[in-house]
Design a protein around this motif. Sequence first.
Motif, short mmCIF file in Angstrom:
data_model
loop_
_atom_site.label_atom_id
_atom_site.label_comp_id
_atom_site.label_asym_id
_atom_site.label_seq_id
_atom_site.Cartn_x
_atom_site.Cartn_y
_atom_site.Cartn_z
N GLN A 340 17.04 7.03 -22.83
CA GLN A 340 16.21 6.56 -21.55
C GLN A 340 15.31 5.33 -21.90
O GLN A 340 15.35 4.33 -21.24
CB GLN A 340 15.57 7.76 -21.12
N VAL A 341 14.90 5.34 -23.14
CA VAL A 341 14.21 4.34 -23.63
C VAL A 341 15.00 3.14 -23.74
O VAL A 341 14.56 1.90 -23.34
CB VAL A 341 13.11 4.47 -24.65
N VAL A 342 16.23 3.06 -24.50
CA VAL A 342 16.94 2.14 -24.56
C VAL A 342 17.32 1.56 -23.36
O VAL A 342 17.64 0.20 -23.15
CB VAL A 342 18.02 2.55 -25.45
N CYS A 343 17.72 2.32 -22.38
CA CYS A 343 18.01 1.67 -20.97
C CYS A 343 17.03 1.10 -20.43
O CYS A 343 17.23 0.22 -19.39
CB CYS A 343 18.41 2.84 -20.13
N SER A 344 15.70 1.15 -20.57
CA SER A 344 14.60 0.57 -19.95
C SER A 344 14.36 -0.74 -20.50
O SER A 344 13.62 -1.50 -19.87
CB SER A 344 13.38 1.45 -20.02
N ILE A 345 14.97 -0.98 -21.90
CA ILE A 345 14.64 -2.21 -22.24
C ILE A 345 15.56 -3.56 -21.62
O ILE A 345 16.50 -3.41 -21.13
CB ILE A 345 15.08 -2.28 -23.76
N SER A 346 14.40 -4.77 -21.19
CA SER A 346 14.88 -5.52 -20.35
C SER A 346 15.46 -6.86 -20.97
O SER A 346 15.12 -6.81 -22.15
CB SER A 346 14.14 -5.87 -19.18
N HIS A 347 15.90 -7.84 -20.11
CA HIS A 347 16.34 -9.03 -20.87
C HIS A 347 14.94 -9.76 -21.21
O HIS A 347 14.87 -10.46 -22.30
CB HIS A 347 16.83 -9.61 -19.66
N SER A 348 13.86 -9.70 -20.51
CA SER A 348 12.64 -10.47 -20.96
C SER A 348 12.08 -9.67 -22.26
O SER A 348 11.62 -10.42 -23.10
CB SER A 348 11.84 -10.39 -19.81
N ASP A 349 12.32 -8.29 -22.60
CA ASP A 349 11.95 -7.83 -23.68
C ASP A 349 12.47 -8.40 -25.04
O ASP A 349 12.04 -8.75 -25.92
CB ASP A 349 12.11 -6.26 -23.69
N CYS A 350 13.95 -8.43 -24.80
CA CYS A 350 14.66 -9.25 -26.12
C CYS A 350 14.14 -10.68 -26.15
O CYS A 350 14.11 -10.95 -27.44
CB CYS A 350 15.96 -9.19 -25.62
N GLN A 351 14.00 -11.39 -24.94
CA GLN A 351 13.47 -12.64 -25.33
C GLN A 351 12.10 -12.89 -25.93
O GLN A 351 11.96 -13.72 -26.87
CB GLN A 351 13.71 -13.43 -24.03
N THR A 352 11.26 -12.04 -25.49
CA THR A 352 10.03 -11.89 -26.26
C THR A 352 10.05 -11.86 -27.39
O THR A 352 9.29 -12.25 -28.26
CB THR A 352 8.92 -11.02 -25.35
N TRP A 353 10.86 -10.57 -27.84
CA TRP A 353 10.74 -10.19 -29.33
C TRP A 353 11.17 -11.37 -30.15
O TRP A 353 10.64 -11.52 -31.16
CB TRP A 353 11.50 -8.93 -29.70
#
Length: 368
Positions: A340-353
Motif C-alpha cells: 500500500q505504501v509503495v502504491c502511494s509513492i508519486s511521480h513528485s516523490d521520486c523527483q524530489t528524492w
Amino acid sequence: MQPNFYYYESGKKYYREVPNEMEEVVRDNCTGLQASSSTAVQEDEYVWTLRYKQDTVAKFVDSLQNGKAKNVHQAYQKSHIGKSTAYRLKDMMIANPDVTPGLKPRNEVQSIELSIEQKSFLAAYVERYGPRVVLKEVISAFIKNFREIPEEDRSLVYEERVKFLRALRDNQVDYGKNCVFLDGCKLSKDEVKIATKESKKKKDTFISLGSFVCFCADSVLGFSQEAFLAPAMKKRPNVEMVGPAQGTRLDHFRLFVAEVIRILEERQQTGLYFVMENFSWSSDRKVIEAIVKAGHTPVIVPAKSTFLIPSIAFWQKVKNEVRKAPFRSPKDDLVERIKQVVCSISHSDCQTWIAECMMMFEDYHPQE
C-alpha cells in the motif's frame, strides 16, 4: 503508472503480480496511512517524542477524559497502547493538563545536527542489522567510525566520491533523465504483541522481509519482497510464476534485475544507467552481465557513500508509513501494508528524492 510487484518465496518460487484495475483501489486505501494528526499543534513550538502516533495518544486521552473508559486499563486496551506507556501518559496529563502528553517544547529537547556522512552511516547500520539493535553497540560503532578513522582514509573516501561524480559528469549521466536506481533493504515487523482468543498470554513475534526496489524519475518500476503467498493469491489471473526461488538474497536480486530489464524492454527504454549501492550482490558477475547484455550500464556508488543514491529517501518513507500504526493482530499483514505504501509513492516523490540527492553533489564538486 502502477509498479509491478514481485513475491519471493524462499526455497520455492518467484511470482509476479501484474497491475490491474484493482490497483486503483489499493491506492485509494493508502490515504489512511498518510492521514495527518488530528491534534492541532504548532510544529515550531513542540516536538513529538513518542513512538505512537498522535492520533493514537489522542484516542487514549479522549477515553479517559470523556468517560469512554472506566480506568487506565480499559483506555490503553481500546487505544492499543502499551501498559507502561499508558501510565506514563496519565502522569503527563496530571502534570500538564493543557498539553497533549508526548509533546515537549522544542527548546527542552536535546538535539544535534548530523552531517551527511553520519546520516549515511546510521541508515546503512540499520539496513544491515535491522531495527533491533543494542544502543551501546550503535554508539560504539558510530564513535569508532567517525573518531578513530585515520585522516588519510577519510581523504581517500573523499577522493573516491569526487572521482565518481567526475565520471558521472564526463559520461553525461543525469539522475533525473537516464538513470534507474536499484537497492535492497530489510523491512521488519518488530515486537508485535498478539493476544489470541485461545490464549490470553501475549507473545512477541519478529518478521524480517528482504526487499528490493527499482525506481526512476517517473515512477516506481518494480518492488520485490520475500513473502509467503496463500494458494488463493497464486490462482489470481494477474499473478504468474516467474521461476524457481533458491532461497538466497543474491538469487532474489538476480531474478529481480531480470524482471527490471524486461519492464524496460516493454517500455522500449535502452541505454540507461543502473545506479546501485556498493554491496556484494550489486557487483555480482551475472548481474553485471545481464545489465550490459540488455544495453544498459551498471553504476556502483563508492563505499560509505549511500547518500549518493536517492533510494535512502525511498526506504525512509516506506518505513515511516509502515510503522505509523501498530500491528494489532496476526492478520495485519506486513507484506500488504508495504504494498500500500509503495502504491502511494508519486511521480513528485521520486523527483524530489532525486533532486535532494543531486544537491549533495555540491559538497563533492569535482575540481579540475
